[in-house]
Design a protein around this motif. Structure first.
Motif, short mmCIF file in Angstrom:
data_model
loop_
_atom_site.label_atom_id
_atom_site.label_comp_id
_atom_site.label_asym_id
_atom_site.label_seq_id
_atom_site.Cartn_x
_atom_site.Cartn_y
_atom_site.Cartn_z
N LEU A 166 28.07 36.82 37.98
CA LEU A 166 27.45 37.12 39.06
C LEU A 166 27.08 36.07 40.31
CD1 LEU A 166 24.02 39.21 37.94
CD2 LEU A 166 26.60 39.85 38.68
N GLY A 167 27.55 34.58 39.38
CA GLY A 167 28.16 33.94 40.76
C GLY A 167 28.68 33.45 41.52
N GLY A 168 29.70 33.43 40.52
CA GLY A 168 31.89 33.67 40.24
C GLY A 168 32.24 33.99 41.37
N ASP A 169 31.45 35.89 42.05
CA ASP A 169 31.56 36.58 42.62
C ASP A 169 31.61 36.19 43.30
OD1 ASP A 169 32.68 38.10 40.43
OD2 ASP A 169 30.04 39.30 40.65
N VAL A 170 30.27 35.67 44.06
CA VAL A 170 29.54 34.78 45.50
C VAL A 170 30.57 34.38 46.02
CG1 VAL A 170 28.04 33.99 47.03
CG2 VAL A 170 26.99 35.66 45.34
N LEU A 171 31.32 33.09 45.31
CA LEU A 171 32.27 32.01 45.21
C LEU A 171 33.42 32.80 46.23
CD1 LEU A 171 31.56 29.28 42.55
CD2 LEU A 171 30.84 29.50 44.84
N GLU A 172 34.26 34.04 45.15
CA GLU A 172 34.94 34.70 45.57
C GLU A 172 34.82 35.25 46.38
OE1 GLU A 172 36.67 36.93 42.83
OE2 GLU A 172 36.64 35.92 41.35
N LEU A 173 33.60 36.14 47.35
CA LEU A 173 33.43 35.78 48.13
C LEU A 173 33.29 35.23 50.00
CD1 LEU A 173 32.26 38.42 50.53
CD2 LEU A 173 30.10 38.00 49.67
N LEU A 174 33.40 34.03 49.46
CA LEU A 174 33.56 33.19 50.09
C LEU A 174 34.85 32.71 50.50
CD1 LEU A 174 30.66 30.40 49.08
CD2 LEU A 174 30.46 31.60 51.53
N ASP A 175 35.39 32.59 49.85
CA ASP A 175 36.65 32.78 49.66
C ASP A 175 37.13 33.37 50.26
OD1 ASP A 175 36.70 30.33 48.17
OD2 ASP A 175 36.94 30.90 46.52
N THR A 176 37.20 34.93 50.10
CA THR A 176 38.03 35.59 50.95
C THR A 176 37.12 35.64 52.46
OG1 THR A 176 37.64 37.36 48.91
CG2 THR A 176 37.94 38.45 50.77
#
Length: 247
Positions: free
Chosen positions: A65-75
């Motif tokens: 779940l935390g990794g998803d947010v980091l990917e969102l920031l990258d997107t």
């Protein structure tokens, strides 16, 4: 993992992410979005398995779940953002501050669970119930914990719970069953606003208040005569606290 999100505010403003509670979508932030968007680029997102986000089979972990947010920031091509999260969203915010401190500018963690691994069975049981009977089976009990009886405008939130995909809800319950954020709290470097309420049955205040001395630069606020989903029931109290801390 594709997370659904809604952006509001100026594209040139500092970014604030909004992370929702278990069972809710980004729509639960309606009382906050317009206020925050006057100063920030607000990105309200749905956790995996919730709202318009993808629903992979569980179980999930807090790292997922935390990794998803980091990917969102990258997107979004955002190097650093502030983060406001409630309940599950608050736990994810603390995880981000612990594991990716360079990405989090300021953090608001509202009624965050931090050590549900100490008593995992209720989460495992709830996951099994929702997979078998759907979110309708836990909606009334959830609302009774989220709001005090005198707050009656609960129909929009009820619908969010009913609309939540059972697999996504259950898999996030399994993530909570293994959650323990306590060991790394002293490593958090972002300024943190911790908010709890005096009548929270979901994440009791006695589990949140002791966190403040463990987090450097943490400030604690206890909201009186309020239950768990305080952002929705008490925006007139919460919104000024958010603006002060984030600004």
């Amino acid at each position: 993992m594709r997370l659904n999100y809604v952006e509001t505010g100026s594209a040139d403003a500092p970014v604030v992410l909004l992370g929702s509670s278990l069972g809710a979508s980004q729509a639960m932030w309606a009382p906050q979005v317009d206020v925050l968007a006057k100063r920030f680029r607000v990105v309200a997102f749905d956790h995996r398995g919730h709202g318009g986000s993808e629903v992979p089979a569980g179980p999930y972990t807090i790292d997922d779940l935390g990794g998803d947010v980091l990917e969102l920031l990258d997107t979004l091509e955002v190097e650093q953002a502030s983060y406001v999260g409630i309940s599950l969203g608050g736990a994810i915010g603390l995880w981000l501050a612990e594991h990716a401190p360079e990405r989090i500018h300021r953090l608001v963690a509202i009624c965050p669970p931090t050590n549900t691994a100490a008593n995992p069975q209720p989460w495992i049981d709830r996951a099994a119930q929702v997979r078998a009977e759907g979110t309708k089976s836990i909606t009334d009990a959830t609302l009774s914990r989220w709001f005090l009886p005198e707050f009656t405008d609960t129909d929009p939130v009820r619908q969010l719970l009913l609309d939540c995909p059972p697999e996504g809800y259950a898999a996030c319950c399994e993530a909570l069953s293994a959650l323990n954020l306590l060991p790394d709290l002293p490593d958090i470097t972002a300024p943190v606003l911790l908010i709890t309420t005096d009548s929270d049955q979901s994440v009791p205040p006695e589990t949140v208040v002791p966190l403040a001395p463990q987090i450097p630069s943490a400030h604690l606020e206890i909201i009186e005569t309020a239950a768990h989903l305080v952002t929705y029931s008490h925006p007139q109290t919460i919104n000024p606290l958010l603006l002060t801390h984030l600004t």
